[in-house]
Scaffold this motif. Structure first.
Motif, PDB file in Angstrom:
ATOM      1  N   LEU A  62      -4.773   3.944  -6.985  1.00  0.00           N
ATOM      2  CA  LEU A  62      -5.199   2.653  -6.445  1.00  0.00           C
ATOM      3  C   LEU A  62      -4.280   2.360  -5.268  1.00  0.00           C
ATOM      4  N   THR A  63      -4.816   2.579  -4.070  1.00  0.00           N
ATOM      5  CA  THR A  63      -3.994   2.722  -2.871  1.00  0.00           C
ATOM      6  C   THR A  63      -3.408   1.430  -2.303  1.00  0.00           C
ATOM      7  N   GLY A  64      -4.058   0.281  -2.555  1.00  0.00           N
ATOM      8  CA  GLY A  64      -3.585  -0.956  -1.930  1.00  0.00           C
ATOM      9  C   GLY A  64      -3.810  -2.177  -2.815  1.00  0.00           C
ATOM     10  N   VAL A  99     -10.780   8.464  -0.009  1.00  0.00           N
ATOM     11  CA  VAL A  99     -10.534   9.284   1.183  1.00  0.00           C
ATOM     12  C   VAL A  99     -11.086   8.574   2.421  1.00  0.00           C
ATOM     13  N   GLY A 100     -10.194   8.378   3.415  1.00  0.00           N
ATOM     14  CA  GLY A 100     -10.608   7.788   4.684  1.00  0.00           C
ATOM     15  C   GLY A 100     -10.295   8.761   5.804  1.00  0.00           C
ATOM     16  N   ASN A 101      -9.058   8.643   6.333  1.00  0.00           N
ATOM     17  CA  ASN A 101      -8.624   9.575   7.376  1.00  0.00           C
ATOM     18  C   ASN A 101      -8.152  10.897   6.756  1.00  0.00           C
ATOM     19  N   ALA A 102      -8.142  10.950   5.424  1.00  0.00           N
ATOM     20  CA  ALA A 102      -7.908  12.164   4.628  1.00  0.00           C
ATOM     21  C   ALA A 102      -6.452  12.631   4.603  1.00  0.00           C
ATOM     22  N   GLY A 103      -5.537  11.755   5.030  1.00  0.00           N
ATOM     23  CA  GLY A 103      -4.121  12.111   4.955  1.00  0.00           C
ATOM     24  C   GLY A 103      -3.600  12.115   3.529  1.00  0.00           C
ATOM     25  N   ASN A 104      -4.003  11.113   2.752  1.00  0.00           N
ATOM     26  CA  ASN A 104      -3.390  10.958   1.423  1.00  0.00           C
ATOM     27  C   ASN A 104      -3.798  12.069   0.464  1.00  0.00           C
ATOM     28  N   ILE A 105      -5.074  12.447   0.471  1.00  0.00           N
ATOM     29  CA  ILE A 105      -5.493  13.540  -0.417  1.00  0.00           C
ATOM     30  C   ILE A 105      -4.753  14.831  -0.026  1.00  0.00           C
ATOM     31  N   CYS A 119      -6.647  -4.567  -7.201  1.00  0.00           N
ATOM     32  CA  CYS A 119      -6.455  -3.690  -6.035  1.00  0.00           C
ATOM     33  C   CYS A 119      -7.421  -4.108  -4.945  1.00  0.00           C
ATOM     34  N   GLU A 120      -7.286  -3.513  -3.776  1.00  0.00           N
ATOM     35  CA  GLU A 120      -8.253  -3.816  -2.721  1.00  0.00           C
ATOM     36  C   GLU A 120      -9.510  -2.963  -2.920  1.00  0.00           C
ATOM     37  N   PRO A 121     -10.641  -3.365  -2.326  1.00  0.00           N
ATOM     38  CA  PRO A 121     -11.892  -2.669  -2.608  1.00  0.00           C
ATOM     39  C   PRO A 121     -11.830  -1.157  -2.386  1.00  0.00           C
ATOM     40  N   SER A 142       0.827  -1.208   0.000  1.00  0.00           N
ATOM     41  CA  SER A 142       0.000   0.000   0.000  1.00  0.00           C
ATOM     42  C   SER A 142       0.863   1.260   0.000  1.00  0.00           C
ATOM     43  N   PHE A 143       0.195   2.390  -0.269  1.00  0.00           N
ATOM     44  CA  PHE A 143       0.875   3.690  -0.312  1.00  0.00           C
ATOM     45  C   PHE A 143       1.456   4.104   1.032  1.00  0.00           C
ATOM     46  N   LYS A 144       1.057   3.445   2.107  1.00  0.00           N
ATOM     47  CA  LYS A 144       1.500   3.858   3.442  1.00  0.00           C
ATOM     48  C   LYS A 144       3.014   3.827   3.569  1.00  0.00           C
ATOM     49  N   ASP A 145       3.667   2.965   2.790  1.00  0.00           N
ATOM     50  CA  ASP A 145       5.121   2.807   2.909  1.00  0.00           C
ATOM     51  C   ASP A 145       5.879   4.093   2.583  1.00  0.00           C
ATOM     52  N   ALA A 166      -3.019   3.438  15.328  1.00  0.00           N
ATOM     53  CA  ALA A 166      -4.335   2.838  15.116  1.00  0.00           C
ATOM     54  C   ALA A 166      -4.405   2.549  13.629  1.00  0.00           C
ATOM     55  N   SER A 167      -5.266   1.605  13.218  1.00  0.00           N
ATOM     56  CA  SER A 167      -5.286   1.335  11.784  1.00  0.00           C
ATOM     57  C   SER A 167      -6.523   0.585  11.343  1.00  0.00           C
ATOM     58  N   THR A 168      -6.898   0.826  10.080  1.00  0.00           N
ATOM     59  CA  THR A 168      -7.870  -0.038   9.420  1.00  0.00           C
ATOM     60  C   THR A 168      -7.129  -1.173   8.703  1.00  0.00           C
ATOM     61  N   GLY A 169      -5.825  -1.277   8.879  1.00  0.00           N
ATOM     62  CA  GLY A 169      -5.065  -2.424   8.381  1.00  0.00           C
ATOM     63  C   GLY A 169      -3.752  -2.084   7.699  1.00  0.00           C
ATOM     64  N   ASN A 170      -3.793  -1.183   6.734  1.00  0.00           N
ATOM     65  CA  ASN A 170      -2.579  -0.937   5.961  1.00  0.00           C
ATOM     66  C   ASN A 170      -1.505  -0.182   6.740  1.00  0.00           C
ATOM     67  N   THR A 171      -1.905   0.789   7.526  1.00  0.00           N
ATOM     68  CA  THR A 171      -0.909   1.502   8.329  1.00  0.00           C
ATOM     69  C   THR A 171      -0.224   0.528   9.276  1.00  0.00           C
ATOM     70  N   SER A 172      -0.992  -0.398   9.845  1.00  0.00           N
ATOM     71  CA  SER A 172      -0.392  -1.347  10.791  1.00  0.00           C
ATOM     72  C   SER A 172       0.581  -2.283  10.078  1.00  0.00           C
ATOM     73  N   THR A 174     -13.264  -1.642   4.019  1.00  0.00           N
ATOM     74  CA  THR A 174     -12.903  -1.471   5.431  1.00  0.00           C
ATOM     75  C   THR A 174     -11.730  -0.506   5.640  1.00  0.00           C
ATOM     76  N   ALA A 175     -10.870  -0.357   4.640  1.00  0.00           N
ATOM     77  CA  ALA A 175      -9.719   0.552   4.797  1.00  0.00           C
ATOM     78  C   ALA A 175     -10.166   1.993   4.986  1.00  0.00           C
ATOM     79  N   ILE A 176     -11.330   2.349   4.441  1.00  0.00           N
ATOM     80  CA  ILE A 176     -11.811   3.732   4.542  1.00  0.00           C
ATOM     81  C   ILE A 176     -13.104   3.809   5.373  1.00  0.00           C
ATOM     82  N   ARG A 177     -13.230   2.872   6.297  1.00  0.00           N
ATOM     83  CA  ARG A 177     -14.383   2.851   7.205  1.00  0.00           C
ATOM     84  C   ARG A 177     -14.060   3.782   8.373  1.00  0.00           C
ATOM     85  N   ILE A 178     -14.159   5.072   8.132  1.00  0.00           N
ATOM     86  CA  ILE A 178     -13.709   6.098   9.076  1.00  0.00           C
ATOM     87  C   ILE A 178     -14.766   7.206   9.132  1.00  0.00           C
ATOM     88  N   GLY A 179     -15.128   7.590  10.369  1.00  0.00           N
ATOM     89  CA  GLY A 179     -16.226   8.545  10.521  1.00  0.00           C
ATOM     90  C   GLY A 179     -15.807   9.955  10.877  1.00  0.00           C
TER      91      GLY A 179
HETATM   92  N1  F0G Z   1      -6.972   3.286   0.625  1.00  0.00           N
HETATM   93  C1  F0G Z   1      -6.436   2.372   1.437  1.00  0.00           C
HETATM   94  C2  F0G Z   1      -6.132   1.033   0.871  1.00  0.00           C
HETATM   95  C3  F0G Z   1      -6.172   2.683   2.792  1.00  0.00           C
HETATM   96  O1  F0G Z   1      -5.640   1.766   3.586  1.00  0.00           O
HETATM   97  C4  F0G Z   1      -6.514   3.957   3.276  1.00  0.00           C
HETATM   98  C5  F0G Z   1      -6.295   4.323   4.674  1.00  0.00           C
HETATM   99  C6  F0G Z   1      -7.060   4.880   2.363  1.00  0.00           C
HETATM  100  C7  F0G Z   1      -7.274   4.509   1.060  1.00  0.00           C
HETATM  101  C8  F0G Z   1      -7.433   6.256   2.777  1.00  0.00           C
HETATM  102  O2  F0G Z   1      -6.318   7.049   2.970  1.00  0.00           O
HETATM  103  O3  F0G Z   1      -6.754   7.648   5.321  1.00  0.00           O
HETATM  104  O4  F0G Z   1      -5.076   8.876   3.975  1.00  0.00           O
HETATM  105  O5  F0G Z   1      -7.508   9.129   3.504  1.00  0.00           O
HETATM  106  N2  F0G Z   1      -5.928   3.489   5.548  1.00  0.00           N
HETATM  107  C9  F0G Z   1      -5.553   3.847   6.944  1.00  0.00           C
HETATM  108  C10 F0G Z   1      -4.992   2.642   7.663  1.00  0.00           C
HETATM  109  C11 F0G Z   1      -6.599   4.580   7.674  1.00  0.00           C
HETATM  110  O6  F0G Z   1      -5.070   2.566   8.900  1.00  0.00           O
HETATM  111  O7  F0G Z   1      -4.436   1.765   7.006  1.00  0.00           O
HETATM  112  P1  F0G Z   1      -6.416   8.260   4.005  1.00  0.00           P
END
Ligand code: F0G
Length: 363
Positions: A329-331, A199-205, A299-301, A70-73, A94-100, A252-257
């Motif tokens: 395509l983030t992951g 967009v999940g936790n909105a860091g990447n955008i 890619c992942e969903p 994933s892009f987290k690297d 904390a993580s929805t998976g990829n950060t961890s 689930t990676a972007i299941r963030i409120g």
């Molecule tokens: N796509 C994937 C595959 C992700 O894992 C995440 C975020 C996003 C998009 C959204 O990116 O949060 O910067 O807006 N995953 C985080 C995690 C929250 O814990 O792995 P974002």
């Protein structure tokens, strides 16, 4: 446009991402040269999907090809190198998976203890296994990502137990993630017209937007793209304009409120004349399958939210057919075998001889 000299080669061959874009990153000679081979991910011209949508210049930035998928690297390599430089002994997120998964891998490479706090039962299997196999302390809570983030912030604030927080509120994370914007411009030879991103936790955008602006300010590009962010319908606080208490989505990676980088994402949207819109789980799954079936990109969903959003706009608005559009395509798809299996066709079975196989194939 060169993207800067490619230096800092690893064993004289593959260059290091942090060296390539060193002048844009918060590193110095004192920063340990940590790397797992992150960055340099492909930009794929999606000709078949583009033809279907009537878009001639549709591209995919395949971030699933990073070391942990994933892009987290991109951000983790900078955050962990700086943590090492500053004498850290342990990392937490904390993580929805990829950060961890990324924290666990880079923490292992750096010889640091890693603690990850996750929403129980909501982490795709591949990501969970990545963290466990790399030796992280994995703690599952009965709570969602937003609650997990609140807890790790409190744990990281405790002076009695020093531990470095490596969520994207760690500024080095977003600094490192800017490199994806640089790569997109370098590969295209110009900025795209539109950058579409989940967009999940909105860091990447926020990181992409900062990256494009830094490249423009440095004279590497002249214009800036429009930023198109896409959230899942059941987890779309930025679209609704208020936090969502119980976010729900198959992605689930972007299941963030309650995204940590809320204000930065809104600024990216507004300053770029962009949009942040919601896509349904059905639209996400359709895009996820089409990416694999039409382009060979698995890619992942959550990642497919970018294409789902572009498809919806292409069908409903007068999106310029010749615009250069990059879907991030983030992951990687293998992270989430359960979703893949749920939508995969049945396996044909055959006696082990050619006639039987021909029959099964309908020849
Ligand atoms: N796509 C994937 C595959 C992700 O894992 C995440 C975020 C996003 C998009 C959204 O990116 O949060 O910067 O807006 N995953 C985080 C995690 C929250 O814990 O792995 P974002």
């Amino acid at each position: 446009m060169t993207g800067g000299p490619i230096v800092g080669a690893l064993n004289g061959r593959r260059p290091r991402l942090v060296e390539r874009y060193r002048r844009f990153l918060p590193v110095s000679d004192a920063t340990p040269p940590l790397t797992l081979g992150e960055g340099f991910t492909p930009l794929v011209h999606a000709r078949r999907l583009g033809a279907e949508l009537g878009l001639t210049r549709l591209f995919l930035k395949v971030e699933g090809q990073n070391p942990t998928g994933s892009f987290k690297d991109r951000g983790m390599v900078v955050a962990v190198a700086r943590a090492l430089e500053d004498g850290a002994k342990a990392l937490i997120c904390a993580s929805t998976g990829n950060t961890s998964a990324s924290a666990a891998a880079y923490g292992a490479a750096a010889g640091l203890e890693v603690v990850v706090v996750l929403p129980r039962g909501q982490i795709a299997l591949g990501k969970l296994l990545q963290a466990l196999v790399a030796g992280a302390h994995v703690v599952a809570i009965d709570g969602n990502f937003d609650e997990a983030l609140t807890l790790v912030r409190q744990l990281a604030d405790d002076p009695a137990h020093p531990i470095t927080l490596v969520n994207s509120i760690n500024p080095y994370r977003l600094e490192g993630q800017k490199t994806a914007a640089f790569e997109v411009c370098d590969d295209l030879g110009a900025p795209p017209d539109v950058l579409a991103i989940p967009v999940g936790n909105a860091g990447n955008i926020s990181a992409y937007w900062a990256g494009f602006r830094a490249y423009r300010d440095a004279g590497e590009i002249e214009a800036l793209p429009r930023m198109f962010g896409f959230q899942a319908e059941g987890a779309a606080p930025l679209v609704l304009g208020h936090p969502v208490d119980q976010p729900e989505t198959i992605a689930t990676a972007i299941r963030i409120g309650n995204p940590a980088s809320w204000d930065k994402a809104i600024a990216a949207r507004d300053e770029s004349d962009g949009v942040i819109q919601a896509v349904s789980d059905e639209q996400i799954l359709a895009a996820y399958q089409d990416l694999a079936r039409l382009e060979g990109v698995f890619c992942e969903p959550s990642s497919a939210a970018s294409l789902a959003g572009i498809r919806a706009l292409a069908e409903s608005t007068d999106l310029d057919r010749d615009a250069t559009i990059v879907c991030v395509l983030t992951g990687a798809g293998l992270k989430d075998p359960a979703t893949a299996q749920a939508s995969a066709p049945a396996i044909a079975e055959s006696e082990p001889n050619v006639d039987a196989i021909r029959r099964v194939l309908g020849w």
